[in-house]
Design a protein around this motif. Structure first.
Motif, PDB file in Angstrom:
ATOM      1  N   VAL A  66       0.845  -1.192   0.000  1.00 20.88           N
ATOM      2  CA  VAL A  66       0.000   0.000   0.000  1.00 20.88           C
ATOM      3  C   VAL A  66       0.879   1.239   0.000  1.00 20.88           C
ATOM      4  CG1 VAL A  66      -1.939  -1.106   1.164  1.00 20.88           C
ATOM      5  CG2 VAL A  66      -0.199   0.044   2.516  1.00 20.88           C
ATOM      6  N   GLN A  67       0.349   2.299  -0.512  1.00 21.84           N
ATOM      7  CA  GLN A  67       1.066   3.576  -0.520  1.00 21.84           C
ATOM      8  C   GLN A  67       0.790   4.283   0.800  1.00 21.84           C
ATOM      9  OE1 GLN A  67       0.087   6.013  -3.858  1.00 21.84           O
ATOM     10  NE2 GLN A  67       1.516   7.607  -3.300  1.00 21.84           N
ATOM     11  N   PRO A  68       1.847   4.653   1.537  1.00 26.05           N
ATOM     12  CA  PRO A  68       1.609   5.330   2.814  1.00 26.05           C
ATOM     13  C   PRO A  68       0.986   6.705   2.594  1.00 26.05           C
ATOM     14  CG  PRO A  68       3.953   5.337   2.292  1.00 26.05           C
ATOM     15  CD  PRO A  68       3.267   4.504   1.240  1.00 26.05           C
ATOM     16  N   PRO A  69       0.246   7.210   3.573  1.00 21.28           N
ATOM     17  CA  PRO A  69      -0.375   8.527   3.420  1.00 21.28           C
ATOM     18  C   PRO A  69       0.666   9.645   3.266  1.00 21.28           C
ATOM     19  CG  PRO A  69      -1.322   7.353   5.290  1.00 21.28           C
ATOM     20  CD  PRO A  69      -0.122   6.576   4.833  1.00 21.28           C
ATOM     21  N   TYR A  70       0.256  10.697   2.584  1.00 13.92           N
ATOM     22  CA  TYR A  70       1.049  11.919   2.511  1.00 13.92           C
ATOM     23  C   TYR A  70       0.780  12.675   3.802  1.00 13.92           C
ATOM     24  CZ  TYR A  70       2.124  16.773   1.319  1.00 13.92           C
ATOM     25  OH  TYR A  70       2.603  18.057   1.335  1.00 13.92           O
ATOM     26  N   ARG A  71       1.844  13.145   4.453  1.00 14.77           N
ATOM     27  CA  ARG A  71       1.705  13.931   5.674  1.00 14.77           C
ATOM     28  C   ARG A  71       2.631  15.131   5.599  1.00 14.77           C
ATOM     29  NH1 ARG A  71      -0.939  10.771   9.367  1.00 14.77           N
ATOM     30  NH2 ARG A  71      -0.790   8.545   9.040  1.00 14.77           N
ATOM     31  N   SER A  72       2.053  16.297   5.834  1.00 15.18           N
ATOM     32  CA  SER A  72       2.849  17.518   5.889  1.00 15.18           C
ATOM     33  C   SER A  72       2.081  18.523   6.740  1.00 15.18           C
ATOM     34  CB  SER A  72       3.090  18.069   4.487  1.00 15.18           C
ATOM     35  OG  SER A  72       3.974  19.171   4.538  1.00 15.18           O
ATOM     36  N   ASP A  74      -0.418  19.927   9.061  1.00  9.74           N
ATOM     37  CA  ASP A  74      -1.744  19.451   9.464  1.00  9.74           C
ATOM     38  C   ASP A  74      -2.494  18.742   8.344  1.00  9.74           C
ATOM     39  OD1 ASP A  74      -1.575  20.476  12.082  1.00  9.74           O
ATOM     40  OD2 ASP A  74      -2.141  22.478  11.390  1.00  9.74           O
ATOM     41  N   LEU A  75      -1.858  18.589   7.180  1.00 11.91           N
ATOM     42  CA  LEU A  75      -2.504  17.977   6.023  1.00 11.91           C
ATOM     43  C   LEU A  75      -2.115  16.506   5.908  1.00 11.91           C
ATOM     44  CD1 LEU A  75      -4.212  18.357   3.418  1.00 11.91           C
ATOM     45  CD2 LEU A  75      -2.071  18.940   2.253  1.00 11.91           C
ATOM     46  N   ARG A  82      -8.838   7.310   0.104  1.00  6.90           N
ATOM     47  CA  ARG A  82      -9.249   8.448  -0.731  1.00  6.90           C
ATOM     48  C   ARG A  82      -9.804   9.569   0.149  1.00  6.90           C
ATOM     49  NH1 ARG A  82     -12.285  10.655  -4.638  1.00  6.90           N
ATOM     50  NH2 ARG A  82     -11.456  10.652  -6.736  1.00  6.90           N
ATOM     51  N   LEU A  83      -9.043   9.871   1.215  1.00  4.84           N
ATOM     52  CA  LEU A  83      -9.489  10.800   2.238  1.00  4.84           C
ATOM     53  C   LEU A  83      -8.443  11.886   2.463  1.00  4.84           C
ATOM     54  CD1 LEU A  83     -11.618  11.342   4.508  1.00  4.84           C
ATOM     55  CD2 LEU A  83     -10.194   9.917   5.983  1.00  4.84           C
ATOM     56  N   VAL A  84      -8.891  13.142   2.451  1.00  4.34           N
ATOM     57  CA  VAL A  84      -8.015  14.287   2.723  1.00  4.34           C
ATOM     58  C   VAL A  84      -8.493  14.909   4.028  1.00  4.34           C
ATOM     59  CG1 VAL A  84      -7.232  16.545   1.902  1.00  4.34           C
ATOM     60  CG2 VAL A  84      -7.656  14.700   0.260  1.00  4.34           C
ATOM     61  N   THR A  85      -7.558  15.069   4.981  1.00  2.73           N
ATOM     62  CA  THR A  85      -7.913  15.715   6.243  1.00  2.73           C
ATOM     63  C   THR A  85      -6.949  16.856   6.525  1.00  2.73           C
ATOM     64  OG1 THR A  85      -6.602  14.110   7.506  1.00  2.73           O
ATOM     65  CG2 THR A  85      -8.953  13.671   7.297  1.00  2.73           C
ATOM     66  N   LEU A  86      -7.479  17.896   7.123  1.00  9.64           N
ATOM     67  CA  LEU A  86      -6.706  19.063   7.525  1.00  9.64           C
ATOM     68  C   LEU A  86      -7.072  19.355   8.970  1.00  9.64           C
ATOM     69  CD1 LEU A  86      -4.775  21.337   6.552  1.00  9.64           C
ATOM     70  CD2 LEU A  86      -6.801  22.650   5.963  1.00  9.64           C
ATOM     71  N   LYS A  87      -6.091  19.353   9.846  1.00  7.66           N
ATOM     72  CA  LYS A  87      -6.325  19.523  11.288  1.00  7.66           C
ATOM     73  C   LYS A  87      -7.369  18.509  11.775  1.00  7.66           C
ATOM     74  CE  LYS A  87      -5.005  24.345  11.359  1.00  7.66           C
ATOM     75  NZ  LYS A  87      -5.358  25.717  11.683  1.00  7.66           N
ATOM     76  N   ASP A  88      -7.210  17.268  11.315  1.00  7.32           N
ATOM     77  CA  ASP A  88      -8.079  16.142  11.702  1.00  7.32           C
ATOM     78  C   ASP A  88      -9.532  16.293  11.263  1.00  7.32           C
ATOM     79  OD1 ASP A  88      -5.965  14.725  12.910  1.00  7.32           O
ATOM     80  OD2 ASP A  88      -6.197  15.912  14.750  1.00  7.32           O
ATOM     81  N   GLN A  95     -14.050  15.416  -7.489  1.00  5.66           N
ATOM     82  CA  GLN A  95     -13.238  14.345  -8.075  1.00  5.66           C
ATOM     83  C   GLN A  95     -11.975  14.919  -8.724  1.00  5.66           C
ATOM     84  OE1 GLN A  95     -15.351  11.864 -10.838  1.00  5.66           O
ATOM     85  NE2 GLN A  95     -13.595  10.560 -11.216  1.00  5.66           N
ATOM     86  N   ILE A  96     -12.125  15.973  -9.495  1.00  2.22           N
ATOM     87  CA  ILE A  96     -10.966  16.592 -10.159  1.00  2.22           C
ATOM     88  C   ILE A  96     -10.010  17.174  -9.122  1.00  2.22           C
ATOM     89  CG2 ILE A  96     -10.235  18.523 -11.645  1.00  2.22           C
ATOM     90  CD1 ILE A  96     -11.326  16.196 -13.266  1.00  2.22           C
ATOM     91  N   GLU A  97     -10.540  17.853  -8.116  1.00  2.00           N
ATOM     92  CA  GLU A  97      -9.688  18.434  -7.070  1.00  2.00           C
ATOM     93  C   GLU A  97      -8.894  17.337  -6.357  1.00  2.00           C
ATOM     94  OE1 GLU A  97     -12.586  22.260  -6.033  1.00  2.00           O
ATOM     95  OE2 GLU A  97     -12.583  20.509  -4.707  1.00  2.00           O
ATOM     96  N   TYR A  98      -9.544  16.214  -6.062  1.00  2.00           N
ATOM     97  CA  TYR A  98      -8.833  15.122  -5.403  1.00  2.00           C
ATOM     98  C   TYR A  98      -7.739  14.575  -6.316  1.00  2.00           C
ATOM     99  CZ  TYR A  98      -7.439  10.838  -3.245  1.00  2.00           C
ATOM    100  OH  TYR A  98      -6.652   9.844  -2.706  1.00  2.00           O
ATOM    101  N   LYS A  99      -8.043  14.394  -7.587  1.00  2.00           N
ATOM    102  CA  LYS A  99      -7.034  13.895  -8.536  1.00  2.00           C
ATOM    103  C   LYS A  99      -5.829  14.828  -8.577  1.00  2.00           C
ATOM    104  CE  LYS A  99      -9.936  11.347 -11.815  1.00  2.00           C
ATOM    105  NZ  LYS A  99     -10.398  11.304 -13.211  1.00  2.00           N
ATOM    106  N   LEU A 100      -6.090  16.132  -8.602  1.00  2.65           N
ATOM    107  CA  LEU A 100      -4.991  17.106  -8.629  1.00  2.65           C
ATOM    108  C   LEU A 100      -4.148  17.028  -7.358  1.00  2.65           C
ATOM    109  CD1 LEU A 100      -6.834  20.183 -10.150  1.00  2.65           C
ATOM    110  CD2 LEU A 100      -4.795  19.086 -11.092  1.00  2.65           C
ATOM    111  N   VAL A 101      -4.809  17.032  -6.213  1.00  2.00           N
ATOM    112  CA  VAL A 101      -4.087  17.003  -4.936  1.00  2.00           C
ATOM    113  C   VAL A 101      -3.302  15.705  -4.797  1.00  2.00           C
ATOM    114  CG1 VAL A 101      -4.410  16.868  -2.429  1.00  2.00           C
ATOM    115  CG2 VAL A 101      -5.592  18.618  -3.732  1.00  2.00           C
ATOM    116  N   SER A 102      -3.901  14.583  -5.148  1.00  2.00           N
ATOM    117  CA  SER A 102      -3.185  13.312  -4.994  1.00  2.00           C
ATOM    118  C   SER A 102      -2.019  13.203  -5.975  1.00  2.00           C
ATOM    119  CB  SER A 102      -4.131  12.123  -5.111  1.00  2.00           C
ATOM    120  OG  SER A 102      -4.729  12.067  -6.372  1.00  2.00           O
ATOM    121  N   LEU A 103      -2.180  13.708  -7.187  1.00  2.00           N
ATOM    122  CA  LEU A 103      -1.070  13.714  -8.158  1.00  2.00           C
ATOM    123  C   LEU A 103       0.104  14.516  -7.610  1.00  2.00           C
ATOM    124  CD1 LEU A 103       0.066  13.072 -11.011  1.00  2.00           C
ATOM    125  CD2 LEU A 103      -1.004  15.197 -11.779  1.00  2.00           C
ATOM    126  N   LEU A 104      -0.172  15.704  -7.107  1.00  2.00           N
ATOM    127  CA  LEU A 104       0.887  16.541  -6.542  1.00  2.00           C
ATOM    128  C   LEU A 104       1.503  15.889  -5.299  1.00  2.00           C
ATOM    129  CD1 LEU A 104      -0.849  19.990  -6.987  1.00  2.00           C
ATOM    130  CD2 LEU A 104       1.298  19.300  -8.059  1.00  2.00           C
TER     131      LEU A 104
END
Length: 169
Positions: A66-72, A74-75, A82-88, A95-104
């Motif tokens: 599995v790919q470990p989560p991106y952490r930086s 509070d993000l 397929r979950l994005v959290t900020l300050k928990d 869908q497009i925004e998630y694709k962009l964020v996950s690609l970056l």
């Protein structure tokens, strides 16, 4: 280059130093572009960076990778959920925004060119006009950044593309 990219990290070393040549190399899939002359220490540092930015995977107890989560800061981006959290708190992205964020995030620390992002998100035959990308990035920044004018997570590399702050993993 595109075939190699599937298996390897790629650093282009070239005497060609025009912005167009660099953008073309990066758009074709290179991780970095180094122009001559350069020192051995710089080349070794760029190789170490390319190795750090390879897609990391972690083996679970049952042998699944599995790919470990991106952490930086509070993000956190959990690719498996397929979950994005900020300050928990969950951040709702289209869908497009998630694709962009996950690609970056998957290539955090690297500059991704406008053309590369557009072709990966909207397909290879998409219009190269980056207006739709800029609009989506503005929406993402409003959702992720405390002050979108002074981003902490997604940076604009003027005239080239975007770069996401490097993961702390």
């Amino acid at each position: 280059l595109k075939e190699l990219r599937k298996r390897e990290n790629i650093i282009i070393i070239s005497a060609r130093d025009s912005l167009d040549d660099k953008i073309l190399g990066l758009d074709m899939g290179a991780d970095d572009y180094l122009t001559k002359p350069f020192g051995t220490a710089e080349l070794l540092a760029r190789i170490r960076t390319a190795l750090r930015h390879g897609k990391p995977t972690v083996s679970t107890g049952d042998g699944t990778l599995v790919q470990p989560p991106y952490r930086s800061g509070d993000l956190v981006i959990d690719f498996d959920k397929r979950l994005v959290t900020l300050k928990d708190k969950e951040v709702h992205l289209t869908q497009i925004e998630y694709k962009l964020v996950s690609l970056l995030a998957e290539q955090s620390g690297k500059v991704l060119t406008y053309d590369y992002i557009i072709s990966r998100i909207w397909g290879p035959f998409a219009d190269s006009n980056n207006q739709i990308l800029r609009v989506n990035m503005a929406h993402i920044r409003r959702k992720l950044e405390i002050n979108p004018a002074e981003p902490q997570y997604i940076y604009t590399e003027i005239g080239v593309g975007y770069r996401m702050r490097e993961s702390e993993n």
